[in-house]
Design an enzyme around this catalytic site. Structure first.
Site, PDB file in Angstrom:
ATOM      1  N   GLU A  95       0.797  -1.219   0.000  1.00 32.25           N
ATOM      2  CA  GLU A  95       0.000   0.000   0.000  1.00 32.25           C
ATOM      3  C   GLU A  95       0.839   1.284   0.000  1.00 32.25           C
ATOM      4  O   GLU A  95       0.896   2.028   0.988  1.00 32.25           O
ATOM      5  CB  GLU A  95      -0.974   0.008   1.190  1.00 32.25           C
ATOM      6  N   GLU A 116      -5.909  -8.298   0.115  1.00 35.06           N
ATOM      7  CA  GLU A 116      -6.577  -7.966   1.379  1.00 35.06           C
ATOM      8  C   GLU A 116      -8.009  -7.573   1.090  1.00 35.06           C
ATOM      9  O   GLU A 116      -8.282  -6.812   0.161  1.00 35.06           O
ATOM     10  CB  GLU A 116      -5.937  -6.755   2.091  1.00 35.06           C
TER      11      GLU A 116
HETATM   12  O1  IFM Z   1      -4.667  -3.266   8.932  1.00 30.40           O
HETATM   13  C1  IFM Z   1      -4.541  -2.715   7.673  1.00 30.40           C
HETATM   14  C2  IFM Z   1      -3.373  -3.326   6.936  1.00 30.40           C
HETATM   15  O2  IFM Z   1      -2.182  -3.193   7.628  1.00 30.40           O
HETATM   16  C3  IFM Z   1      -3.205  -2.686   5.585  1.00 30.40           C
HETATM   17  N1  IFM Z   1      -4.441  -2.662   4.853  1.00 30.40           N
HETATM   18  C4  IFM Z   1      -5.631  -2.213   5.530  1.00 30.40           C
HETATM   19  C5  IFM Z   1      -5.782  -2.931   6.837  1.00 30.40           C
HETATM   20  C6  IFM Z   1      -7.056  -2.461   7.560  1.00 30.40           C
HETATM   21  O3  IFM Z   1      -6.980  -1.107   7.845  1.00 30.40           O
END
Ligand code: IFM
Length: 440
Positions: free
Chosen positions: A166, A351
Site C-alpha cells: 500500500e 486484502e
Molecule cells: O490493517 C490494515 C493493513 O495493515 C493494511 N491494509 C488495511 C488494513 C485495515 O486497515
C-alpha cells in the site's frame, strides 16, 4: 443470514489465504527486534499504544499456522520485519530474527501452504528517521540491499514476493494526512515519498532478481471514488482524488508515467530526474496485489495547495471503521487493471475484510455474522469476474487475527480469529468456521 456456500463455485486452482503484517502481530519485544517508526509514533501520538506485544505471533506462530491450515486455506501472506532482521544498523543482521523467519517459512511449507511474503509493511527501522525516512532516496538503496538479503537468506522457500504494501498509505496517509507514522502533514514530504516508495519497489525488483529469479509483485490499495453528484466541479475533484489515490501508483508501475491530472498539482515537488526513475519504477512485475475495502464520496473543496477535494462517507451499511460496504468497487478495480493496464497480469486480492465490534460471548463464541455477509458480498463480485474470464487467482482475507490496527490500536477487530490481548488466547470466530465448513 448470510453464508459462504458460494465458495464451492470457485475453481480448485483458486488460492484462498489470509494476510497479516509483522508489526501488527509479531510483538516487537520478542527476539531482538529493533525499533521502528511506529514505536516512536505510538509514543508521540497514540498514548504509547504500540506493537510491543501485539498478538505475540513470535511465540505463537506454530498455533497460528495450524489455524490457517484448519481453515482450509492454501496460502499465508505475511511481512518480513526490517527492524527485526536489522535492528541496529544496515550491516549486522539479527540471528534470532533470521531464525524466526526460517522457522516460520518451514512451518508454512510443512503445512503445505504457499508463503506470500511482503518486504515492507510499514515498519521502517527508526534509524532512517535521521535521514527523513522515505523522503530521502538513500532509503531506497538500503531497501534494495535489504531485499537482496531476504532473497539470499530465504529465497529458496518462496516463489512469490511483494515489495511494498500500500504505497498510498506509506506516502499520502503518513506524510500528507499525518494519520500514520511518521505523522507528517506536508505536501512536499508526501510527494517525495510517493515517488521514492515506488523507486524502492523498482530497485527491489532488480535486487531480488539479481540473487535468484522470483515472481515479484506489489500490493496497491485502491479506493473507489464516487462523485458526490454530476456537477462538473465534483466530477473533476473525483478524478483528482482517483489519480492521487489510485492511478498515481498503477500508472507509474504499468505505464512508466504519472497521471497528468495529478502532475498538474504535484509535479513541482518531484525530483528533477523523475522521468529517469520511472524507467526503474516500471520494471516488469509478475503479479499484482489489490487490497480493497471501501469507497469514498468526493466533493470539490478549494484549497491553496491545489488539492481541491474532500471526502465523505455515504449512506450504505458501514463497518466498525465507519467504512461503507461497497463490494462493486472490487470488481470495478479488477476489471480496470485488466482492461486499462495489463491484460496478462495475474491479479490477487491480497486484502479484503472488515472491522466488526466482536464480543466474546459467555459460552466462549464470537458471532460475527456481519463479517460473513461482508465476505459473501465481495466473493460474489470475484466469482462474477472469474465467470467473465478475468484472471483473478487468489483472495486473502484480512486478517487471520485481531491485531494492532495502527492508529486505532487494539480497538478494531479485523480477525477471523478473536485474540485476547492479555492471555494471547486465540478463539476462532463464526466466520472462521464458515470458511472451513466449505473449504475443507
Ligand atoms: O490493517 C490494515 C493493513 O495493515 C493494511 N491494509 C488495511 C488494513 C485495515 O486497515
Amino acid at each position: 443470514m448470510s453464508n459462504l456456500s458460494l465458495l464451492k463455485n470457485f475453481p480448485s486452482s483458486f488460492i484462498f489465504g489470509t494476510a497479516t503484517s509483522s508489526y501488527q502481530i509479531e510483538g516487537n519485544k520478542y527476539g531482538g527486534c529493533g525499533k521502528s517508526i511506529w514505536d516512536e509514533f505510538a509514543q508521540r501520538k497514540l498514548d504509547g499504544i504500540d506493537g510491543l506485544n501485539a498478538c505475540n505471533h513470535y511465540e505463537y506462530f506454530e498455533e497460528d499456522i495450524k489455524l490457517i491450515k484448519n481453515l482450509g486455506f492454501k496460502a499465508y501472506r505475511f511481512s518480513f520485519s526490517w527492524p527485526r532482521l536489522f535492528p541496529e544498523n544496515n550491516h549486522n543482521f539479527n540471528k534470532e530474527g533470521v531464525d524466526f523467519y526460517q522457522r516460520l517459512l518451514n512451518k508454512i511449507l510443512e503445512h503445505d501452504l504457499e508463503p506470500f511474503p511482503t518486504l515492507y509493511h510499514w515498519d521502517l527501522p527508526i534509524r532512517f528517521s535521521d535521514i527523513e525516512g522515505w523522503e530521502n532516496s538513500d532509503t531506497c538503496k538500503h531497501f534494495a540491499d535489504f531485499s537482496y538479503f531476504v532473497s539470499h537468506q530465504f529465497g529458496d522457500l518462496f516463489e512469490k514476493i511483494a515489495t511494498i504494501n500500500e504505497p498510498w498509505c506509506v506516502s499520502w496517509l503518513s506524510h500528507y494526512l499525518g494519520e500514520h507514522a511518521p505523522g507528517k502533514k506536508s505536501l512536499e514530504s508526501a510527494v517525495s515519498t510517493m515517488h521514492n516508495i515506488l523507486l524502492a519497489h523498482g530497485m527491489a525488483i532488480e535486487a531480488l532478481n539479481s540473487n535468484r529469479s522470483h515472481q515479484v509483485g506489489i500490493v496497491l490499495n485502491n479506493q473507489y471514488a464516487e462523485s458526490f453528484d454530476q456537477k462538473r466541479e465534483n466530477l473533476n475533484a473525483t478524478k483528482l482524488f482517483d489519480s492521487i489515490h489510485n492511478r498515481w501508483f498503477s500508472d507509474a508501475i504499468f505505464k512508466g508515467a504519472y497521471p497528468e491530472i495529478a502532475l498538474s498539482v504535484l509535479e513541482k515537488y518531484l525530483p528533477k530526474n523523475y522521468n529517469h526513475d520511472l524507467k526503474i519504477i516500471s520494471n516488469p512485475i509478475d503479479w499484482i496485489g489489490l487490497n480493497y475495502y471501501t469507497r469514498s464520496i468526493v466533493k470539490f473543496d478549494e484549497s491553496e495547495n491545489g488539492i481541491n477535494y474532500k471526502t465523505q462517507r455515504g449512506s450504505l451499511k458501514k463497518t466498525d471503521m465507519d467504512w461503507e460496504y461497497y463490494p462493486e468497487g472490487l470488481s470495478y478495480f479488477i476489471k480496470r487493471i485488466h482492461k486499462e493496464y495489463n491484460d496478462q497480469i495475474p491479479i490477487y486480492v491480497t486484502e479484503n475484510g472488515m472491522a466488526n465490534d466482536d464480543k466474546l460471548s459467555s459460552n466462549g463464541e464470537v458471532n460475527d455474522e456481519n463479517r460473513i455477509e461482508f465476505f459473501n458480498l465481495h466473493l460474489k463480485e470475484i466469482l462474477n469476474c472469474l465467470n467473465e474470464g478475468f484472471p483473478v487467482k487468489g483472495y486473502f482475507a484480512w486478517s487471520l487475527l485481531d491485531n494492532y490496527e495502527w492508529a486505532f490500536g487494539y480497538s478494531k477487530r479485523f480477525g477471523l480469529v478473536y485474540v485476547d490481548f492479555d492471555s494471547f488466547k486465540r478463539i476462532p470466530k463464526k466466520s472462521y468456521y464458515e470458511f472451513s465448513k466449505h473449504l475443507l
